[in-house]
Design a protein around this motif. Structure first.
Motif, PDB file in Angstrom:
ATOM      1  N   ASP A   1       2.335  -7.480   4.094  1.00  0.00           N
ATOM      2  CA  ASP A   1       1.584  -7.515   2.842  1.00  0.00           C
ATOM      3  C   ASP A   1       1.833  -6.181   2.153  1.00  0.00           C
ATOM      4  N   PRO A   2       2.598  -6.183   1.062  1.00  0.00           N
ATOM      5  CA  PRO A   2       2.919  -4.925   0.386  1.00  0.00           C
ATOM      6  C   PRO A   2       1.685  -4.139  -0.059  1.00  0.00           C
ATOM      7  N   ASP A   3       0.566  -4.838  -0.213  1.00  0.00           N
ATOM      8  CA  ASP A   3      -0.651  -4.164  -0.639  1.00  0.00           C
ATOM      9  C   ASP A   3      -1.455  -3.601   0.543  1.00  0.00           C
ATOM     10  N   ASP A   4      -1.032  -3.912   1.765  1.00  0.00           N
ATOM     11  CA  ASP A   4      -1.765  -3.433   2.937  1.00  0.00           C
ATOM     12  C   ASP A   4      -0.790  -3.022   4.049  1.00  0.00           C
ATOM     13  N   VAL A   5       0.029  -2.047   3.738  1.00  0.00           N
ATOM     14  CA  VAL A   5       1.018  -1.551   4.694  1.00  0.00           C
ATOM     15  C   VAL A   5       0.325  -0.922   5.912  1.00  0.00           C
ATOM     16  N   GLU A   6      -0.828  -0.314   5.699  1.00  0.00           N
ATOM     17  CA  GLU A   6      -1.553   0.325   6.796  1.00  0.00           C
ATOM     18  C   GLU A   6      -1.914  -0.667   7.896  1.00  0.00           C
TER      19      GLU A   6
END
Length: 116
Positions: free
Chosen positions: A72-77
């Motif tokens: 998910d590019p918005d949740d790399v963490e």
């Protein structure tokens, strides 16, 4: 009054030879086991199987599989955390198995201070 040594202690040169042979066999067994353990692979998954890490007995990461759903590019963490969790779990498993296998060999000798 004569002091008595616990069974297995004393006995002169013949007992020392026996102990040396036992120590040599243990050393050979440990070397053989170490070689075998380095060939093994340990697998761990995280995130419900979205990340899978395979670690070798030599403590190297052999492979890493990431499910497309985990990206998910918005949740790399989150992906980073899943990778760390999978790798660390595989390393812990490798250490546990190695320690258990080695203790089977080293447990055969009596506790001798200064030897190990």
């Amino acid at each position: 009054m004569k002091a008595r040594l616990p069974q297995g202690y004393g006995g002169g040169p013949s007992n020392m030879q026996g102990m040396l042979k036992q120590a040599q066999k243990m050393q050979e067994d440990m070397a053989r086991l170490q070689e075998e353990l380095e060939q093994r692979e340990y697998t761990a998954k995280s995130g419900g199987g979205m990340v899978e890490a395979v670690v070798g007995g030599n403590k190297e990461l052999k492979s890493l599989k990431i499910s497309p759903e985990a990206v998910d590019p918005d949740d790399v963490e989150m992906l980073e955390d899943l990778i760390i969790a999978a790798v660390n779990e595989a390393l812990r498993e490798m250490e546990t198995v190695s320690s258990e296998e080695m203790s089977k060999i080293t447990g055969r000798l009596p506790n001798m201070p200064g030897l190990f």
